[in-house]
Design an enzyme around this catalytic site. Sequence first.
Site, PDB file in Angstrom:
ATOM      1  N   ASN A 112       0.850  -1.197   0.000  1.00 29.55           N
ATOM      2  CA  ASN A 112       0.000   0.000   0.000  1.00 29.55           C
ATOM      3  C   ASN A 112       0.878   1.237   0.000  1.00 29.55           C
ATOM      4  O   ASN A 112       1.437   1.602   1.031  1.00 29.55           O
ATOM      5  CB  ASN A 112      -0.908   0.033   1.234  1.00 29.55           C
ATOM      6  N   GLU A 131      -7.135  -4.611   7.779  1.00 27.89           N
ATOM      7  CA  GLU A 131      -7.009  -3.350   8.512  1.00 27.89           C
ATOM      8  C   GLU A 131      -7.287  -3.519  10.008  1.00 27.89           C
ATOM      9  O   GLU A 131      -7.879  -2.650  10.649  1.00 27.89           O
ATOM     10  CB  GLU A 131      -7.945  -2.281   7.913  1.00 27.89           C
ATOM     11  N   ASP A 207      -4.198   9.936   4.815  1.00 32.20           N
ATOM     12  CA  ASP A 207      -4.013   8.945   3.750  1.00 32.20           C
ATOM     13  C   ASP A 207      -2.751   9.307   2.959  1.00 32.20           C
ATOM     14  O   ASP A 207      -1.735   9.657   3.532  1.00 32.20           O
ATOM     15  CB  ASP A 207      -5.274   8.886   2.885  1.00 32.20           C
TER      16      ASP A 207
END
Length: 299
Positions: A112, A131, A207
């Site tokens: 990621n 997650e 993010d």
Amino acid sequence: MTIGGMTIEARCVWPARAVLGEGPLWAPDEMAVYAVDIRGARILRWDMVHETGRDWALEDAACWLVQRADGDGFVAGLRSRRVVHLRLNGPQVEIVAELARLDPDAPGNRLNDAKADSLGRLWIGSMDDAESAATGSLFRLDPNGDVTRVDEGYTVANGPALSPDGRVLYHTDSAARRIYAFDVAADGGLTGKRVHIRFTEADGYPDGMTCDAEGGLWVAHWDGGRVSRFRPDGTLDRVVRVAVSRVTSCVFAGPALDQLVITTAAHERTDEPLAGGVFVCSPGVVGVPPGRFGAPSIV
């Protein structure tokens, strides 16, 4: 966090409807921005000149793309934790070779987000695909193929970003709502890990992110509907409003690197018509050229 300073509105230039749009990459030789749709298993390309988009379907979803220093396509991080040499040949996606396999003992993880620095090194995060567990790590992949785990303990590793001089690396654990800063040694070693910015529940989750030429850090707010710029000391400077809640990442683009291109996610947002779209704004500062993986050219 208190919203202050300048507020900017972003406009949607491509309603790509990405389930999980991520990892925007400016490709100056093509005047285009690439991105990935991790949950939709697509590569996205937005032509900045004609403002048109196209996509490629993938069997193994890509989590990020970085251009190669030799100009031969991309390095891609796949959901299966493989780092590969990838080419786009017309409508076809070609996996040329596998360069590395990360987290072989963590089958529940995926890759990621990643960035290349000015020395051609890749900084790559991994995360628990569910997650829920802190099984993710931060890796450095050197141009010679060596892999080093430089930090660990991440639930949702996100958004590596480097200061303009390459001496500070920012990395996020989104689940913990923390952005960390590290000092980067010449050999790629990291020291001095510290919390740089903390998000509150009202801010959503930090993010993807990128740095501008002045050292400002631009951070996308998942479930926060915006991108924020923070000065090098961590104070809030300005805000870009985006007409969707799940803002995922951003990159400076354009010939002058004076446009900020923003990716978003449509995941669980059927009530937001522009969710998953690509947005653009003029942020008032310029970015730095994107890094490429591989040995840098000697001039």
